[in-house]
Design a protein around this motif. Structure first.
Motif, short mmCIF file in Angstrom:
data_model
loop_
_atom_site.label_atom_id
_atom_site.label_comp_id
_atom_site.label_asym_id
_atom_site.label_seq_id
_atom_site.Cartn_x
_atom_site.Cartn_y
_atom_site.Cartn_z
N THR A 99 -4.31 -6.18 -6.69
CA THR A 99 -5.23 -5.03 -6.66
C THR A 99 -4.52 -3.76 -7.13
OG1 THR A 99 -6.47 -6.01 -4.85
CG2 THR A 99 -6.71 -3.64 -5.17
N LEU A 100 -3.29 -3.59 -6.66
CA LEU A 100 -2.51 -2.42 -7.08
C LEU A 100 -2.31 -2.44 -8.59
CD1 LEU A 100 -0.73 0.05 -6.47
CD2 LEU A 100 1.16 -1.50 -6.01
N LEU A 101 -1.97 -3.62 -9.11
CA LEU A 101 -1.75 -3.75 -10.55
C LEU A 101 -3.02 -3.41 -11.32
CD1 LEU A 101 0.64 -4.90 -12.38
CD2 LEU A 101 -0.79 -6.92 -12.60
N ARG A 102 -4.15 -3.96 -10.84
CA ARG A 102 -5.41 -3.76 -11.56
C ARG A 102 -5.91 -2.32 -11.45
NH1 ARG A 102 -8.77 -8.30 -12.48
NH2 ARG A 102 -10.56 -7.18 -11.68
N SER A 103 -5.41 -1.58 -10.46
CA SER A 103 -5.85 -0.19 -10.35
C SER A 103 -5.16 0.66 -11.42
CB SER A 103 -5.55 0.36 -8.96
OG SER A 103 -4.15 0.50 -8.80
N LEU A 104 -4.00 0.18 -11.92
CA LEU A 104 -3.23 1.00 -12.85
C LEU A 104 -3.95 1.16 -14.20
CD1 LEU A 104 0.42 -0.22 -12.17
CD2 LEU A 104 -0.71 1.83 -11.31
N ASN A 105 -4.77 0.16 -14.59
CA ASN A 105 -5.57 0.36 -15.80
C ASN A 105 -7.06 0.43 -15.46
OD1 ASN A 105 -6.07 -2.30 -15.25
ND2 ASN A 105 -5.66 -3.05 -17.30
N ARG A 106 -7.34 0.72 -14.22
CA ARG A 106 -8.71 0.91 -13.74
C ARG A 106 -9.58 -0.32 -13.92
NH1 ARG A 106 -10.79 6.64 -15.92
NH2 ARG A 106 -12.67 5.93 -14.90
N LEU A 107 -8.95 -1.49 -13.99
CA LEU A 107 -9.73 -2.72 -14.07
C LEU A 107 -10.38 -3.02 -12.72
CD1 LEU A 107 -10.05 -4.32 -16.62
CD2 LEU A 107 -8.30 -5.89 -15.85
N VAL A 108 -9.78 -2.48 -11.68
CA VAL A 108 -10.30 -2.74 -10.33
C VAL A 108 -11.71 -2.15 -10.17
CG1 VAL A 108 -9.45 -0.67 -9.14
CG2 VAL A 108 -9.48 -2.85 -7.94
N GLU A 109 -12.02 -1.18 -11.02
CA GLU A 109 -13.35 -0.55 -10.93
C GLU A 109 -14.47 -1.49 -11.33
OE1 GLU A 109 -13.21 3.07 -13.16
OE2 GLU A 109 -11.44 3.74 -12.06
N LEU A 110 -14.14 -2.61 -11.98
CA LEU A 110 -15.18 -3.57 -12.34
C LEU A 110 -15.75 -4.25 -11.11
CD1 LEU A 110 -13.52 -5.27 -15.43
CD2 LEU A 110 -15.29 -3.53 -15.41
N THR A 111 -14.98 -4.23 -10.01
CA THR A 111 -15.50 -4.76 -8.76
C THR A 111 -16.41 -3.70 -8.15
OG1 THR A 111 -13.37 -5.85 -8.52
CG2 THR A 111 -14.83 -5.87 -6.61
N ALA A 112 -17.66 -4.08 -7.91
CA ALA A 112 -18.67 -3.09 -7.54
C ALA A 112 -18.32 -2.35 -6.26
CB ALA A 112 -20.03 -3.77 -7.41
N THR A 113 -17.67 -3.06 -5.30
CA THR A 113 -17.46 -2.45 -3.99
C THR A 113 -16.16 -1.66 -3.90
OG1 THR A 113 -16.41 -4.51 -3.29
CG2 THR A 113 -18.74 -4.26 -2.77
N ALA A 114 -15.37 -1.69 -4.98
CA ALA A 114 -14.05 -1.06 -4.89
C ALA A 114 -14.15 0.46 -4.94
CB ALA A 114 -13.16 -1.57 -6.02
N SER A 115 -13.31 1.11 -4.15
CA SER A 115 -13.21 2.57 -4.25
C SER A 115 -11.74 2.94 -4.11
CB SER A 115 -14.03 3.24 -3.15
OG SER A 115 -13.56 2.83 -1.89
N ASP A 154 -15.25 -1.34 3.14
CA ASP A 154 -14.43 -0.51 4.02
C ASP A 154 -13.13 -1.22 4.41
OD1 ASP A 154 -15.77 -2.36 5.41
OD2 ASP A 154 -16.73 -1.02 6.85
N LYS A 155 -12.82 -2.27 3.68
CA LYS A 155 -11.56 -2.98 3.94
C LYS A 155 -10.51 -2.51 2.94
CE LYS A 155 -9.57 -7.60 3.84
NZ LYS A 155 -8.72 -7.26 2.70
N ALA A 156 -9.41 -2.00 3.48
CA ALA A 156 -8.37 -1.48 2.60
C ALA A 156 -7.50 -2.61 2.07
CB ALA A 156 -7.52 -0.47 3.36
N ALA A 157 -7.40 -2.71 0.75
CA ALA A 157 -6.55 -3.74 0.15
C ALA A 157 -5.19 -3.17 -0.20
CB ALA A 157 -7.21 -4.30 -1.10
N VAL A 158 -5.16 -1.88 -0.49
CA VAL A 158 -3.90 -1.19 -0.78
C VAL A 158 -3.91 0.08 0.06
CG1 VAL A 158 -2.56 0.04 -2.53
CG2 VAL A 158 -3.71 -2.11 -3.12
N LYS A 159 -2.80 0.32 0.79
CA LYS A 159 -2.78 1.45 1.71
C LYS A 159 -1.66 2.42 1.36
CE LYS A 159 -4.23 -1.71 5.37
NZ LYS A 159 -3.66 -2.53 6.44
#
Lengths: 298, 306
Positions: free
Chosen positions: B100-116, B71-76
C-alpha cells in the motif's frame, strides 16, 4: 450406477456426432446432386418452368449484404456496451438495467424482433431507410431496416464474448498501463481492446452465423423478393430496396413455400450450410490463437 | 522462501508500546555508533552490491503518511526518504502495508474506491498532489509482482509509454533508439534484438519481467517502484533481475517491496521494516539485518515470525 451414467453420456455424444454427420452427409448428397455452377451466378426468374427460373445469385448477394450491415452495426455497438459494462458500469442500477436489456434482446425470438422492426420502421421518421409510397405510407422493408434488426441478433453474442474477454484480463495489467502514465481511455484503446480482439472476432463470427441463418427477419423485413433497388443512387438504392437471402430462398422454394423447386432449395441450403460451417471453423481458429496469447497470471 | 522458515511462532511483545522511528534521525545515529556488522543466523546470502553509493539525493519522501481503506488504517504515520543511488527495500509480513505504501507513491492506491490518504508525499520537494497524475506516474514508474507485458510486440511494449506522450503519434523509426536504449538498460536487448516484433507474451517469465522493467524505464522515470518483482520467477531469472536492480540504482531511485529477506539483504542499501502499518525501523541494510534497534525487527529478521 456409474457405468450406466457413463454409458448414457457416451451414447449421447455418439448420437450427436451421428446426427451432425447425417445432416452434413444428407445436405452434401442432395446439394451436390442439384448444385450446378450456373445456379451460383444467375439471378432467380419468376417462371413456372423450373429449368428457366434461374439460380440464387441474388439471395447469396442478399445474405452477404445483410450479414455485412448487421455485423457492421453490431460490432461497434456491442464492443462499446461490453466496455462500459466491464470497465465503468456506474451507476450500479444502470449497469444491471443494461445487462437485463442485453439478455432480453438475446432471448427475443427473431420473428418478434421482425414484427417490432416493421412497426418501428414504418414510422415516417424512418422513411429514408426504405421505400415511401405515394401518399406517404412507409414500406419499412429494406436491407437497411432488416440489417438493423439483424444487428440485434448479433449484438448479445458480441457483448458477451467481449465482456468475458475484458473481465479475464487481470487488474494488474490495467494498473501497469496507469503506472506508465496512461489515462483510462488510452488504456482501453491501446491495451484492453487489442487484448480482447480475438474474442470480438469470435463474437462477430458467431453473430454472422446467426444473421446468415435467420429467416423470420428476412421474410418480414426484407420482402424476400429479388434484388429491387429503390431510387437511382447505385449502392444506397440497393440498400433501401428489398431482396432475399439464402434462407428465404430455401423457404420459398421448398415444398412448404410457394415455389416448387425442392432441388434448388437443397442446393441453396447446402451453400448456406457451407457458409455457416466455414464461420464456425474460423471461430475455432480464432479461439485457438487466443488460447496461445492469453498468458497472464493472477 | 517462507516455506523454509520455522512455523510461525507469534512472539509479539504486548507491553511495549509501538514506537515509530523518525527515519533520517535514526540513520545518522546508527551510522555514528558503527554497530557490528554480523549477520543474524537466517540471512547468510552474499551481498550483490559492492557498497552503497555515497550521499544520494533525496528524490521522494513521505511525511506522516497514513493510508486508510474505509476506516481501517493500512499505513500509519510513515515518514521515509527515497534517495537516488540506493535501493530501498520495504520488508515485513503479509498485510503490513508495504505494498500500500509503495502504491501510494505513484497514487495508484487511489484506484481503490475506499482508500484515503493523510499526510504528504513529495517528489523533488514538490507535493505530488500538485502534479498531473499521468505526469507523476511517468516520473514514478512501477513494476508488478506478476509479469504483465501488454498483448503486443516487444517493440510496442517498450514504446507504449513514449507514444501519445506527444500530440502527434511518433513514427517507429523515431522511437527505435529510445526503445533499444531502454531494452539495453533492462539487460534484455541482446536476447530480443533479433526480433523486436516478437509477441511479448511468448517470452519467458524472466524475460517478460525484464521487458516490464524496460517498459517502465522508457518513460524516463526518476523513481522505480518494484512490487515483489521476483516472486513469480525462478532463481536464475531472480538473480538476473537482482543484478539489474543494483545497476539501475545509479540512474534511478529504486524502492522494492519484498517478502524475501535474503533478497532484501542482497540488494538493499536501506531497509524499512513495516509491521501492522507502522514503519518499525528504518536504516542501512547492515543495521536492520546485523544489529536491529527494535525487538520486533530482530524477531522478524531472525525468522521468529512472518
Amino acid at each position: 450406477m456409474d457405468r450406466i451414467g457413463l454409458g448414457l453420456c457416451w451414447a449421447a455424444g455418439i448420437a450427436l456426432c451421428l446426427i451432425a454427420a447425417a445432416i452434413v452427409g444428407f445436405m452434401l448428397f442432395k446439394g451436390l446432386q442439384f448444385l450446378r455452377p450456373d445456379l451460383l451466378v444467375t439471378s432467380p426468374v419468376a417462371s413456372q418452368d423450373q429449368s428457366k427460373s434461374g439460380g440464387f445469385l441474388d439471395p447469396m448477394v442478399g445474405t452477404l449484404i445483410l450479414t455485412t450491415i448487421g455485423t457492421a452495426v453490431a460490432v461497434p455497438l456491442g464492443v462499446a456496451t461490453a466496455i462500459w459494462l466491464s470497465e465503468y458500469a456506474r451507476p450500479f442500477w444502470l449497469a444491471r438495467a443494461v445487462e437485463s436489456g442485453v439478455d432480453i434482446i438475446a432471448g427475443t425470438p427473431s420473428i418478434v424482433l421482425a414484427i417490432f422492426g416493421l412497426i418501428i420502421f414504418q414510422q415516417s421518421f424512418f422513411g429514408f431507410l426504405s421505400f415511401t409510397a405515394e401518399g406517404g405510407a412507409v414500406f419499412g422493408r429494406s436491407f437497411l431496416t432488416a440489417g438493423l434488426m439483424m444487428s440485434l441478433i448479433a449484438l448479445p453474442l458480441i457483448v458477451a464474448a467481449t465482456r468475458e474477454a475484458l473481465q479475464s484480463i487481470p487488474g494488474h495489467v490495467r494498473e501497469a498501463s496507469y503506472a506508465l502514465g496512461k489515462s483510462k481511455s488510452a488504456t482501453i484503446r491501446r491495451v484492453l481492446i487489442p487484448a480482447a480482439r480475438p474474442a470480438i472476432g469470435t463474437g462477430a463470427a458467431l453473430g454472422m452465423g446467426r444473421i446468415a441463418g435467420d429467416t423470420a427477419i428476412v421474410v418480414i423485413l426484407l420482402g424476400a423478393t429479388a434484388l429491387q433497388a429503390e431510387g437511382s443512387t447505385p449502392l444506397f438504392g440497393t440498400l433501401r430496396g428489398t431482396g432475399s437471402t439464402l434462407t428465404s430462398y430455401v423457404y420459398n422454394n421448398s415444398p412448404a413455400g410457394e415455389g416448387n423447386a425442392p432441388e434448388k432449395a437443397y442446393a441453396a441450403a447446402f451453400v448456406l450450410l457451407l457458409i455457416v460451417i466455414f464461420l464456425n471453423f474460423s471461430i475455432d481458429t480464432i479461439a485457438g490463437r487466443r488460447k496461445m496469447e492469453a498468458a497472464w497470471k493472477g | 522462501m517462507e516455506g523454509m522458515m520455522p512455523p510461525p511462532i507469534r512472539r509479539i511483545v504486548v507491553d511495549e508500546p509501538a514506537t515509530v522511528v523518525a527515519a533520517p534521525a535514526a540513520t545518522s545515529q546508527t551510522n555514528g555508533s558503527t554497530p557490528s556488522h554480523s549477520s543474524p543466523v537466517s540471512v547468510t546470502a552474499p551481498r550483490r552490491r559492492a557498497a552503497s553509493l555515497a550521499g544520494g539525493i533525496e528524490r521522494m519522501a513521505t511525511h506522516d503518511l497514513s493510508i486508510l481503506y474505509g476506516d481501517k488504517a493500512a499505513v500509519k504515520n510513515v515518514s521515509l526518504p527515497v534517495r537516488q543511488g540506493e535501493v530501498l527495500a520495504l520488508i515485513g509480513p503479509s498485510g503490513c502495508g508495504k505494498t500500500t505504501l509503495l502504491r501510494s507513491l505513484n497514487r495508484l492506491v487511489e484506484l481503490t474506491a475506499t482508500a484515503s490518504r493523510q499526510g504528504r508525499i513529495t517528489l523533488d520537494g514538490q507535493d505530488i498532489d500538485a502534479l498531473e497524475v499521468t505526469q507523476l506516474r511517468r516520473r514514478v514508474s512501477m513494476v508488478f509482482q506478476q509479469p504483465n507485458p501488454f498483448p503486443m510486440s516487444v517493440f510496442d511494449n517498450v514504446a507504449y509509454a513514449l507514444r501519445e506522450q506527444a500530440r502527434k503519434r511518433p513514427r517507429k523509426s523515431e522511437l527505435g533508439p529510445a526503445v533499444a536504449d531502454a531494452l539495453q538498460r533492462a539487460g534484455l536487448y541482446d536476447e530480443v534484438a533479433a526480433d523486436l516484433a516478437h509477441p511479448a507474451l511468448r517470452l519467458s517469465g524472466g524475460q517478460q519481467q525484464r521487458l516490464c522493467i524496460a517498459r517502465s524505464l522508457a518513460a524516463g522515470p526518476e523513481v522505480l517502484l518494484l512490487d515483489e518483482p521476483c516472486s513469480a520467477l525462478d532463481p536464475g531469472s531472480t538473480e538476473i533481475i537482482e543484478d539489474l536492480i543494483v545497476r539501475l540504482r545509479e540512474e534511478v531511485a529504486v524502492v522494492i517491496v519484498t517478502h524475501n529477506l535474503q533478497q532484501a539483504y542482497r540488494i538493499a542499501d536501506h531497509v524499512g521494516f513495516m509491521y501492522l502499518g507502522e514503519l518499525v525501523e528504518y536504516g542501512p541494510a547492515e543495521q536492520i539485518f546485523g544489529s536491529p534497534q527494535e525487538q520486533r525487527t530482530q524477531e522478524y529478521v531472525s525468522g521468529a515470525f512472518g
